[in-house]
Design a protein around this motif. Structure first.
Motif, short mmCIF file in Angstrom:
data_model
loop_
_atom_site.label_atom_id
_atom_site.label_comp_id
_atom_site.label_asym_id
_atom_site.label_seq_id
_atom_site.Cartn_x
_atom_site.Cartn_y
_atom_site.Cartn_z
N TRP A 9 0.80 -1.23 0.00
CA TRP A 9 0.00 0.00 0.00
C TRP A 9 0.83 1.28 0.00
N GLY A 10 2.00 1.23 -0.60
CA GLY A 10 2.80 2.42 -0.82
C GLY A 10 2.92 3.35 0.37
N ARG A 11 2.77 4.66 0.08
CA ARG A 11 2.78 5.66 1.15
C ARG A 11 1.37 6.17 1.43
N PHE A 12 0.39 5.37 1.07
CA PHE A 12 -0.99 5.79 1.23
C PHE A 12 -1.44 5.68 2.69
N GLY A 13 -2.56 6.29 2.99
CA GLY A 13 -3.19 6.13 4.29
C GLY A 13 -2.82 7.16 5.33
N GLY A 14 -1.78 7.98 5.06
CA GLY A 14 -1.42 9.04 5.99
C GLY A 14 -0.50 8.62 7.12
N ASN A 15 -0.23 7.34 7.28
CA ASN A 15 0.65 6.88 8.37
C ASN A 15 1.69 5.90 7.83
N SER A 66 1.80 0.68 -13.02
CA SER A 66 0.93 1.75 -13.50
C SER A 66 -0.13 2.09 -12.45
N LEU A 67 0.25 2.96 -11.53
CA LEU A 67 -0.68 3.47 -10.52
C LEU A 67 -0.38 4.95 -10.34
N PRO A 68 -1.33 5.71 -9.81
CA PRO A 68 -1.02 7.13 -9.56
C PRO A 68 0.21 7.29 -8.70
N SER A 69 1.08 8.22 -9.06
CA SER A 69 2.35 8.40 -8.35
C SER A 69 2.17 9.07 -7.00
N VAL A 70 1.21 9.97 -6.90
CA VAL A 70 1.09 10.77 -5.69
C VAL A 70 -0.36 10.79 -5.24
N GLU A 71 -0.61 10.45 -4.01
CA GLU A 71 -1.96 10.55 -3.46
C GLU A 71 -2.07 11.70 -2.48
N PRO A 204 -9.25 -1.34 8.98
CA PRO A 204 -9.61 0.09 8.93
C PRO A 204 -9.27 0.74 7.60
N TYR A 205 -8.30 0.19 6.85
CA TYR A 205 -7.91 0.78 5.57
C TYR A 205 -8.65 0.16 4.38
N ALA A 206 -9.55 -0.77 4.61
CA ALA A 206 -10.14 -1.53 3.51
C ALA A 206 -10.76 -0.62 2.46
N PRO A 207 -10.43 -0.83 1.18
CA PRO A 207 -11.02 -0.01 0.11
C PRO A 207 -12.47 -0.41 -0.15
N ILE A 245 0.45 -4.07 14.96
CA ILE A 245 1.65 -3.98 15.78
C ILE A 245 1.67 -2.60 16.41
N GLU A 246 1.60 -2.56 17.73
CA GLU A 246 1.48 -1.29 18.46
C GLU A 246 0.34 -0.46 17.90
N GLY A 247 -0.76 -1.16 17.61
CA GLY A 247 -1.97 -0.48 17.16
C GLY A 247 -2.03 -0.17 15.67
N VAL A 248 -1.01 -0.54 14.90
CA VAL A 248 -0.95 -0.17 13.48
C VAL A 248 -0.95 -1.43 12.61
N TYR A 249 -1.97 -1.54 11.75
CA TYR A 249 -1.94 -2.59 10.74
C TYR A 249 -0.93 -2.20 9.65
N PRO A 250 -0.12 -3.14 9.18
CA PRO A 250 0.93 -2.79 8.22
C PRO A 250 0.43 -2.32 6.86
N SER A 251 -0.72 -2.83 6.42
CA SER A 251 -1.19 -2.54 5.06
C SER A 251 -2.69 -2.73 5.00
N ASP A 252 -3.26 -2.43 3.82
CA ASP A 252 -4.68 -2.74 3.61
C ASP A 252 -4.86 -4.16 3.10
#
Length: 262
Positions: A9-15, A66-71, A204-207, A245-252
């Motif tokens: 999930w790249g740098r998406f999600g804000g965290n 081929s995905l958007p470079s910047v969110e 929580p990140y599910a699309p 892990i410490e309250g953070v899921y690694p990815s969607d």
């Protein structure tokens, strides 16, 4: 040989920084020999596969997807792509264009790498396919293209050919048919839970707009025997990254891991 695939999930999600720490911690626990990364990022003089590989003195490669470079506006110049992390040196890496007549625009690629395994060249394909329902013909064409690439006789040898991919389709969906006609679903071969999912609507990140993919196992380790008459040997399979892990899921997505006999 432990093989994993993970859409990170790249740098998406804000965290993304906290998520990357959770990704690294998860990989430190499971210690894959071969890791395919989908939606890994590149920029600022480095890339995510290289960063993850450095922690364990491993080898890495990256190629654009081929995905958007910047969110998010604070991420200029960050590209999204495919990554490979390997216990053994990566001898060669090449990009293969995937069909995209419907979507057009940026060209999607698969990454084909040759790894210097002690028993001979190990060929690994890392890929992510189209997910939007309106581009269903592209999705089907991309799966056919990946099946043809995996079946290419120039990849024959003493070791299996691996496809590590987010295929945006689960068991029973028609897009997988050409791939399963060519390759073994190592998850099923291991006798793992047929109800397992890798894109979980409980995350929580599910699309929420990925209706066709939600609550399915859409991330796969597929393999074909390297030579006629030989077999793909799988001893177990598991999901990883399915706990915070410490309250953070690694990815969607959750990662899929498989233990194989090379």
């Amino acid at each position: 040989m432990r093989v994993m695939v993970w859409n990170v999930w790249g740098r998406f999600g804000g965290n993304w920084r906290e998520r990357e720490e959770s990704i690294a911690a998860t990989l430190g626990t499971y210690r894959p020999d071969i890791l395919g990364l989908v939606e890994s990022w590149c920029g600022e003089g480095t890339d995510q596969p290289r960063r993850l590989a450095a922690a364990r003195d491993l080898h890495a490669a990256w190629a654009p997807l081929s995905l958007p470079s910047v969110e998010y506006p604070d991420h200029p110049g960050i590209a999204i792509g495919l990554g490979l992390v390997s216990r053994w040196p990566i001898l060669a890496a090449e990009r293969h264009e995937l069909p995209h007549e419907q979507r057009g625009g940026s060209t999607p690629y698969a990454l084909l790498a040759t790894i210097d395994h002690p028993r001979g060249p190990l060929h690994v394909i890392v890929a992510g396919t189209e997910w939007e329902a309106r581009y269903a013909a592209d999705h089907r064409a991309q799966c056919r293209s990946l099946a043809a690439l995996a079946a290419d006789q120039r990849l024959d040898g003493p070791l299996p050919v691996l496809l590590l991919a987010d295929l945006n389709a689960g068991p029973g969906q028609e897009e997988l048919t050409p791939l399963l006609d060519t390759m073994v679903d190592t998850w099923s071969e291991a006798g793992a839970d047929p109800a397992a999912v890798t894109l979980d609507s409980a995350l929580p990140y599910a699309p929420r707009d990925a209706v066709k993919q939600l609550d399915r196992r859409i991330d796969h380790v597929l393999a074909r025997a390297g030579r006629p008459g030989s077999a793909v040997a799988v001893s177990g399979a598991f999901l990883a990254g399915d706990r915070p892990i410490e309250g953070v899921y690694p990815s969607d997505h959750y990662a899929v891991g498989v233990d194989m006999e090379p």
